[in-house]
Each structure stands twice: as structure tokens, then as C-alpha cells.
Design a protein around this motif. Structure first.
Motif, short mmCIF file in Angstrom:
data_model
loop_
_atom_site.label_atom_id
_atom_site.label_comp_id
_atom_site.label_asym_id
_atom_site.label_seq_id
_atom_site.Cartn_x
_atom_site.Cartn_y
_atom_site.Cartn_z
N SER A 3 -29.97 -10.02 10.40
CA SER A 3 -29.81 -8.92 9.45
C SER A 3 -31.07 -8.73 8.64
O SER A 3 -31.76 -9.70 8.31
N SER A 5 -33.14 -5.52 5.86
CA SER A 5 -33.17 -4.19 5.27
C SER A 5 -34.59 -3.88 4.85
O SER A 5 -35.41 -4.78 4.68
N TRP A 6 -34.87 -2.60 4.75
CA TRP A 6 -36.18 -2.20 4.24
C TRP A 6 -36.07 -0.88 3.51
O TRP A 6 -35.13 -0.12 3.72
N ASP A 51 -32.78 -9.69 3.11
CA ASP A 51 -31.45 -9.54 2.54
C ASP A 51 -30.87 -8.19 2.98
O ASP A 51 -31.36 -7.14 2.56
N PHE A 52 -29.85 -8.21 3.80
CA PHE A 52 -29.22 -6.99 4.32
C PHE A 52 -28.82 -6.04 3.19
O PHE A 52 -28.96 -4.83 3.28
N ALA A 53 -28.30 -6.57 2.11
CA ALA A 53 -27.78 -5.74 1.02
C ALA A 53 -28.86 -5.17 0.11
O ALA A 53 -28.58 -4.32 -0.73
N ALA A 55 -31.28 -3.00 0.44
CA ALA A 55 -31.48 -1.54 0.50
C ALA A 55 -30.16 -0.80 0.24
O ALA A 55 -29.81 0.14 0.94
N SER A 56 -29.45 -1.22 -0.78
CA SER A 56 -28.16 -0.60 -1.12
C SER A 56 -28.37 0.81 -1.65
O SER A 56 -29.44 1.15 -2.14
N GLN A 73 -30.59 -0.51 6.55
CA GLN A 73 -29.91 -1.80 6.64
C GLN A 73 -29.48 -1.96 8.09
O GLN A 73 -28.90 -1.03 8.66
N SER A 75 -27.89 -4.91 11.06
CA SER A 75 -27.41 -6.22 11.44
C SER A 75 -27.05 -6.22 12.92
O SER A 75 -26.09 -5.55 13.32
N THR A 82 -27.42 1.38 8.86
CA THR A 82 -27.33 2.54 7.99
C THR A 82 -28.73 2.96 7.57
O THR A 82 -29.51 2.13 7.12
N ASP A 96 -24.62 6.31 9.22
CA ASP A 96 -24.07 4.97 9.23
C ASP A 96 -23.39 4.73 10.58
O ASP A 96 -22.63 5.57 11.05
#
Length: 189
Positions: A3, A5-6, A51-53, A55-56, A73, A75, A82, A96
Motif C-alpha cells: 500500500s 499514497s502520494w 502510509d495508504f491513508a 492522501a486522504s 491511494q 493497495s 483512488t 475510486d
């Protein structure tokens, strides 16, 4: 891959990104850092997080004040991805994909490239030799869309323009867990 994110910042340089994020340069290899940053010749500066979360949507909304940001994000573990674009605090579009749902969910109006990306991935999925749910090629739709917008893909080693030069970052120290009373009385929250 697992997983990741960016967040991509449009027309924002490295120094301004560091200021916006409250992060500082760190020592060590970028590929092992929790956060790393690279300026791309495409006009985007990209912050990658393990950390996947990270880019919330809440963070993207906050970071987009006065600018445009794209967040991704992804995984491979659970086959979900997403991609979201915010401009000046408002979400413009989100694509998504969750393999459990089986089709992309779209909010807003994604760029014109999305339709061609989606059609190509559907054709690849139908043409593949995979007869069961081993691999879901449609999972790539948000990832490919983020690539089309920014010129960056987290799992590509090189691009038409070369390789990104990532630098490791240290995140700002956050508040300790628990509230004021927990800190005063030594309890963990």
C-alpha cells in the motif's frame, strides 16, 4: 508493492511544498523513507508516503487551499485505488476502484483521458487469459488517470522525461497520543 499514497502539487516547487507540509529534509535513502519528495519536469511536485491513508480527502482539501493537488491511494493487497483532484479547497473529481465492488465509482467530472483509460483497461481485462479473479486490471484505472494528469506513477522506474529524484523527508512531530488530562496524569489515550 503493498500500500502507498502520494500527493502531487501543481506548479508548486520543493521549498514551497516543504513549507506547506511542515516537513524538513532528512538523511538516508528516499526509497526507505516514510515520506519522500521530488520535483518533476511535468510541473508537479510529488510527495510519496508509505502510509495508504496519508492522501486522504480531508488532507487533500486542506492542502489544496490556493492550489491544485492530486492524491492517489493504492493497495495491491486488497486491489483498491483512488485518485482525487482538489482545486482551491473543493473536490473536482474522484475515481475510486475497489475489486469488491467491481466497477469504478466516480464523483465529479474526471478529465477526458479517463474514458480512454477505462476502455483500454476493459479491453485488456477481456483479452487476458485470466479466467478467475486472480488479477483485476480495472484496478489500474485511478492509477493510470493520476499518471495522465501528473506524468507520475509510483511504481514506474522511469518515464519519458527520465527518473524522478526523490529526497527523504522528516514529518513534523505530532501531538502525543491522548488529551491534556492523559498527558498530565500519564495515561495513554
Amino acid at each position: 508493492m503493498g500500500s502507498i499514497s502520494w500527493i502531487g502539487f501543481k506548479n508548486v516547487g520543493r521549498a514551497e511544498c516543504l513549507d506547506i507540509l511542515g516537513m524538513t529534509p532528512a538523511a538516508g535513502p528516499a526509497d526507505r523513507a516514510r515520506f519522500s519528495l521530488a520535483e518533476l519536469p511535468t510541473g508537479w511536485t510529488v510527495l510519496v508516503s508509505q502510509d495508504f491513508a496519508f492522501a486522504s480527502e480531508k488532507r487533500l482539501q486542506r492542502l489544496s487551499a490556493g492550489r491544485t493537488v492530486v492524491g492517489l491511494q493504492a493497495s495491491e493487497t486488497v486491489m483498491c485505488a483512488t485518485a482525487t483532484l482538489f482545486d482551491d479547497g473543493r473536490m473536482v473529481w474522484r475515481v475510486d476502484y475497489d475489486c469488491e465492488v467491481g466497477h469504478p465509482e466516480i464523483a465529479g467530472c474526471p478529465p477526458a483521458e479517463y474514458e480512454a483509460i477505462f476502455e483500454r483497461l476493459i479491453a485488456e481485462q477481456e483479452a487476458s487469459d485470466i479466467t478467475d479473479s486472480e488479477v483485476d486490471i480495472i484496478f489500474e484505472a485511478p492509477i493510470e488517470l493520476a499518471l495522465a494528469v501528473t506524468g507520475f506513477r509510483h511504481d514506474a522506474a522511469e518515464f519519458d522525461w527520465g527518473q524522478p529524484d526523490f529526497h527523504p523527508l522528516d514529518a513534523p512531530a505530532g501531538p502525543r497520543p491522548g488529551g491534556l488530562f492523559a498527558r498530565l496524569f500519564g495515561r495513554k489515550g
